[in-house]
Design an enzyme around this catalytic site. Structure first.
Site, PDB file in Angstrom:
ATOM      1  N   GLY A 158      -2.198  -2.873  -3.192  1.00 44.26           N
ATOM      2  CA  GLY A 158      -1.538  -1.809  -3.472  1.00 44.26           C
ATOM      3  C   GLY A 158      -1.058  -1.778  -5.173  1.00 44.26           C
ATOM      4  CD  GLN A 181      -2.994  -0.730  -0.035  1.00 45.01           C
ATOM      5  OE1 GLN A 181      -3.345   0.411  -0.421  1.00 45.01           O
ATOM      6  NE2 GLN A 181      -3.633  -1.662  -0.337  1.00 45.01           N
ATOM      7  CD  GLU A 210     -12.064 -30.789 -11.100  1.00 43.48           C
ATOM      8  OE1 GLU A 210     -13.187 -30.154 -10.879  1.00 43.48           O
ATOM      9  OE2 GLU A 210     -11.883 -31.191 -12.247  1.00 43.48           O
ATOM     10  CG  HIS A 251      -7.033  -2.675   9.573  1.00 42.34           C
ATOM     11  ND1 HIS A 251      -8.415  -2.694   9.476  1.00 42.34           N
ATOM     12  CD2 HIS A 251      -6.463  -3.721  10.110  1.00 42.34           C
ATOM     13  CE1 HIS A 251      -8.786  -3.993  10.093  1.00 42.34           C
ATOM     14  NE2 HIS A 251      -7.453  -4.417  10.349  1.00 42.34           N
ATOM     15  CB  SER A 310      11.329  -0.182   0.898  1.00 43.66           C
ATOM     16  OG  SER A 310      10.544  -1.211   1.216  1.00 43.66           O
ATOM     17  CD  GLU A 347       2.501  -7.884  12.601  1.00 46.18           C
ATOM     18  OE1 GLU A 347       3.408  -8.157  11.697  1.00 46.18           O
ATOM     19  OE2 GLU A 347       1.442  -7.235  12.315  1.00 46.18           O
ATOM     20  CB  VAL A 348       5.536  -3.262  13.461  1.00 48.33           C
ATOM     21  CG1 VAL A 348       6.061  -4.512  13.509  1.00 48.33           C
ATOM     22  CG2 VAL A 348       5.162  -2.386  12.180  1.00 48.33           C
ATOM     23  CD  GLN A 349      -0.592   0.357  11.968  1.00 49.14           C
ATOM     24  OE1 GLN A 349      -1.384   1.166  12.748  1.00 49.14           O
ATOM     25  NE2 GLN A 349      -1.008   0.021  10.792  1.00 49.14           N
TER      26      GLN A 349
END
EC number: 1.1.1.86
Length: 331
Positions: free
Chosen positions: A134, A28, A227, A108, A53, A84-86
């Site tokens: 994203g 994102q 299937e 979120h 990044s 979990e890291v926010q």
């Protein structure tokens, strides 16, 4: 019926002469940063030192700084990190730089709704949540289109939080497709329920159980894979394009009859009661507490589950079959 808002309903000028910090540059993050930049918004990307990044973001012409530096200079801070890291990143890198009038944004509602992150009362708290991955958010934007988004306001300190959320959604292309207003609670609880009961938990359990049933009955694993797993996409694409009705109109009469008469034997009243239990666990915060504690304790159980699932026979069969799909290797 819920109302959708479009380009004409949102004012991108609310972000002019403002700096938006995108914290995180994953699926994102890269889409939000590039779409906002291409919409004329000043963007800075906040990453931890040594982030893999960073080079990708710089190659796109984006300014990259530490999270703390990005939070300090930004008027609007969008946190696009794993749930979990926010909390840790927020407390250590962002909170010290939150001044009155700033906006903190999420894609979120988990950390706000379950009080893992508790912002000061003098900042706006908003959410803009694209309903797509994203790469799709970015690709549709470059094609002059967009991905529908949800938006919400948790805290309106400025009196402009709602308009700012809509402006942000416009900046990433959401209002081209339509944006729907919700609340942090509604988005969080329905998102978790959908993931656990249908999209991820329910679907993967159904696929594996079908595969295991056929293999145990002596059928070739490769046929069981086709299937029970491979053809899922063919059916889902039809459902996405035109609902259950289009899917049923596109399959054989035999398949349609089997749908009506056998499907209800799989999803029974007992299954629905279990769905209600799972929803209750989400609503009461039981799942959130479980997830937070799992991460705090080192994720041993989570890691073991990942390892066990990766070793399921369907994975090996699928790997061998997909290697033979020439059309898949070209993607």
């Amino acid at each position: 019926m819920a109302r959708l808002y479009y380009d004409a309903d949102a004012n991108l000028d609310l972000l002019s002469n403002k700096t938006v910090a995108i914290v995180g540059y994953g699926s994102q993050g890269h889409a939000h940063a590039l779409n906002l930049r291409d919409s004329g918004v000043k963007v800075v990307v906040g990453l931890y030192p040594g982030s893999k990044s960073a080079e990708s973001a710089r190659l796109e012409g984006l300014t990259v700084t530490s999270v703390a530096e990005a939070a300090e200079v930004a008027d609007l801070i969008m946190i696009l990190l794993p749930d979990e890291v926010q909390k840790t990143v927020y407390q250590q890198e962002i909170l010290p730089h939150l001044k009155p009038g700033k906006v903190i944004a999420f894609a979120h509602g988990f950390n706000i709704h379950f009080a893992q992150v508790v912002p000061p009362a003098d900042v706006d708290v908003i959410m803009v949540a694209p309903k797509g991955p994203g790469h799709l958010v970015r690709r549709t934007y470059t094609q002059g289109e967009g991905v529908p988004c949800l938006f919400a306001v948790y805290q309106d300190a400025s009196g402009q939080a709602r308009d700012r959320a809509m402006a942000y959604a416009k900046g990433i292309g959401g209002t081209r497709a339509g944006i729907l207003e919700t609340t942090f609670r509604e988005e969080t609880e329905t998102d978790l329920f959908g993931e656990q009961v249908v999209l991820c938990g329910g679907l993967t359990a159904l696929i594996k159980s079908g595969f295991e049933t056929l293999v145990a009955a002596g059928y070739q694993p490769e046929l069981a894979y086709f299937e029970c797993l491979h053809e899922v996409k063919l059916i889902v694409d039809l459902i996405v394009e035109g609902g259950l009705a289009k899917m049923r109109d596109s399959i054989s009469n035999t398949a349609e009859y089997g749908d009506y008469t056998r499907g209800p034997r799989i999803i029974t009243d007992e299954t629905r009661r279990e769905m209600e239990k799972i929803l209750y666990e989400i609503q009461t915060g039981q799942f959130a507490r479980e997830f937070v504690l799992e991460n705090m304790s080192g994720k041993a159980g989570f890691t073991a589950m990942r390892r066990r699932e990766a070793e399921h026979p369907i994975e090996e069969v699928g790997k061998d079959l997909r290697a033979m799909f020439s059309w898949l290797s070209k993607r």
